[in-house]
Design an enzyme around this catalytic site. Structure first.
Site, PDB file in Angstrom:
ATOM      1  N   ILE A 106      21.505  11.541   9.898  1.00 55.47           N
ATOM      2  CA  ILE A 106      20.859  10.274  10.732  1.00 55.47           C
ATOM      3  C   ILE A 106      22.018   9.138  10.729  1.00 55.47           C
ATOM      4  O   ILE A 106      22.734   9.005   9.994  1.00 55.47           O
ATOM      5  CB  ILE A 106      19.735   9.784   9.892  1.00 55.47           C
ATOM      6  CG1 ILE A 106      18.839  10.797   9.502  1.00 55.47           C
ATOM      7  CG2 ILE A 106      19.263   8.425  10.383  1.00 55.47           C
ATOM      8  CD1 ILE A 106      17.337  10.263   9.356  1.00 55.47           C
ATOM      9  N   HIS A 123      15.162  17.329  20.503  1.00 55.02           N
ATOM     10  CA  HIS A 123      14.554  17.569  19.428  1.00 55.02           C
ATOM     11  C   HIS A 123      13.338  18.754  19.693  1.00 55.02           C
ATOM     12  O   HIS A 123      12.808  18.349  20.739  1.00 55.02           O
ATOM     13  CB  HIS A 123      13.813  16.307  18.967  1.00 55.02           C
ATOM     14  CG  HIS A 123      13.041  16.756  17.484  1.00 55.02           C
ATOM     15  ND1 HIS A 123      13.771  16.966  16.328  1.00 55.02           N
ATOM     16  CD2 HIS A 123      11.847  16.705  17.217  1.00 55.02           C
ATOM     17  CE1 HIS A 123      13.035  17.231  15.513  1.00 55.02           C
ATOM     18  NE2 HIS A 123      11.759  17.134  15.681  1.00 55.02           N
ATOM     19  N   ASP A 155      17.742   5.762  17.956  1.00 54.32           N
ATOM     20  CA  ASP A 155      17.849   4.499  16.958  1.00 54.32           C
ATOM     21  C   ASP A 155      18.166   4.928  15.710  1.00 54.32           C
ATOM     22  O   ASP A 155      18.468   6.207  15.430  1.00 54.32           O
ATOM     23  CB  ASP A 155      16.723   3.587  17.119  1.00 54.32           C
ATOM     24  CG  ASP A 155      15.379   4.328  16.836  1.00 54.32           C
ATOM     25  OD1 ASP A 155      15.439   5.384  16.051  1.00 54.32           O
ATOM     26  OD2 ASP A 155      14.322   4.033  16.815  1.00 54.32           O
ATOM     27  N   ASP A 159      14.609  10.577  14.560  1.00 55.91           N
ATOM     28  CA  ASP A 159      13.947  10.819  15.704  1.00 55.91           C
ATOM     29  C   ASP A 159      12.786  10.134  16.309  1.00 55.91           C
ATOM     30  O   ASP A 159      11.858  10.447  16.964  1.00 55.91           O
ATOM     31  CB  ASP A 159      13.372  12.497  15.402  1.00 55.91           C
ATOM     32  CG  ASP A 159      14.337  13.367  15.136  1.00 55.91           C
ATOM     33  OD1 ASP A 159      15.488  13.495  15.572  1.00 55.91           O
ATOM     34  OD2 ASP A 159      14.114  14.173  14.164  1.00 55.91           O
TER      35      ASP A 159
HETATM   36  C1  GAR Z   1      18.074  22.655  18.478  1.00 53.83           C
HETATM   37  O1  GAR Z   1      16.822  23.476  18.183  1.00 53.83           O
HETATM   38  C2  GAR Z   1      18.061  21.502  18.307  1.00 53.83           C
HETATM   39  O2  GAR Z   1      16.729  20.999  19.161  1.00 53.83           O
HETATM   40  C3  GAR Z   1      17.813  20.946  16.872  1.00 53.83           C
HETATM   41  O3  GAR Z   1      18.648  21.646  16.477  1.00 53.83           O
HETATM   42  C4  GAR Z   1      18.880  23.103  17.137  1.00 53.83           C
HETATM   43  C5  GAR Z   1      20.370  23.115  17.418  1.00 53.83           C
HETATM   44  O4  GAR Z   1      20.905  24.480  18.319  1.00 53.83           O
HETATM   45  N1  GAR Z   1      17.825  19.543  16.646  1.00 53.83           N
HETATM   46  C6  GAR Z   1      17.095  19.125  15.793  1.00 53.83           C
HETATM   47  O5  GAR Z   1      16.223  19.289  15.133  1.00 53.83           O
HETATM   48  C7  GAR Z   1      17.256  17.430  15.600  1.00 53.83           C
HETATM   49  N2  GAR Z   1      16.337  17.005  14.755  1.00 53.83           N
HETATM   50  P1  GAR Z   1      22.070  24.530  18.981  1.00 53.83           P
HETATM   51  O6  GAR Z   1      23.041  24.142  17.801  1.00 53.83           O
HETATM   52  O7  GAR Z   1      21.978  25.858  19.265  1.00 53.83           O
HETATM   53  O8  GAR Z   1      21.937  23.519  20.117  1.00 53.83           O
END
Ligand code: GAR
Length: 215
Positions: A106, A123, A155, A159
């Site tokens: 964050i 997200h 922000d 999320d």
């Molecule tokens: C993705 O699913 C993304 O949306 C999530 O982490 C993963 C990263 O995958 N993000 C969150 O949960 C943010 N709160 P990646 O490294 O293969 O892009």
């Protein structure tokens, strides 16, 4: 009357200079990099920054010939000092926008205020449902029939920033977390680049929490 912010056209000088922040695998980063390469996105990635030096996404950045910057949280005495180093990487590479792509921290109010409306996140859920970590597992264990993907401005909440785009994904009967995550990821890769493109084009209006695009 509600105060509205109208984004300039284009929002930033094009091609936009992007800094990508990631903590892990980096598949969303790769999808953005590919969209920059093909010209689908009028942008180029000027730095890939990670709070974890071991993040596979940093290795991918190097293989793609992009600037990979490790800013290891464990080497800094405080969150402020760590964020100052991350901000320094953004400024040193003259990035116009920061794209969080699986960045699992964050950001504090001073960091977010400094780059106001210049940080985007993806997200794997329909916010405000299932914020934070393991959104896909949260959705499965809650038993929802529909989840999805959200792209939003960042922000200092978890999320919680203004929503740029969302796409719903149905949860199949008996589907496990791995299968749902894989299906969501394909939507993430597409939605991130299409909504980033709309942000870069500018002309959108932010009224309180609501982002409106003219088309
Ligand atoms: C993705 O699913 C993304 O949306 C999530 O982490 C993963 C990263 O995958 N993000 C969150 O949960 C943010 N709160 P990646 O490294 O293969 O892009």
């Amino acid at each position: 009357m509600k105060e509205a912010y109208r984004a300039p056209v284009p929002y930033v000088p094009l091609p936009a200079r992007l800094a990508v922040f990631l903590s892990g695998r980096g598949s969303n980063f790769e999808a953005l990099a590919e969209a920059c390469r093909t010209g689908e996105l009028p942008a180029r990635i000027v730095a890939v920054v990670s709070d974890r030096p071991e993040a596979p996404g940093l290795g991918t950045a190097e293989r793609l010939g992009l600037r990979a910057v490790a800013v290891d949280r464990r080497r800094f005495p405080s969150r402020e000092a760590h964020e100052a180093a991350m901000a320094e990487a953004v400024v040193a590479h003259e990035a116009d926008l920061i794209c969080l792509a699986g960045f699992m921290r964050i950001l504090s109010p001073p960091f977010v205020d400094r780059f106001r409306l210049k940080i985007l996140n993806i997200h794997p859920a329909l916010l405000p449902s299932f914020p934070g970590k393991d959104a896909q597992a949260q959705a499965i264990s809650y038993g929802v029939k529909v989840t999805g993907v959200t792209v939003h401005f960042v922000d200092s909440g978890m999320d919680t920033g203004p929503i740029v785009a969302q796409e719903a994904v149905s949860v199949a009967e008996g589907e496990d977390c791995a299968a749902l995550s894989a299906r969501l990821l394909r939507v993430e890769h597409r939605l991130y680049r299409s909504s980033l493109r709309k942000v870069l084009e500018g002309g959108w209006v932010l009224t309180e929490r609501s982002v409106a695009f003219s088309d």
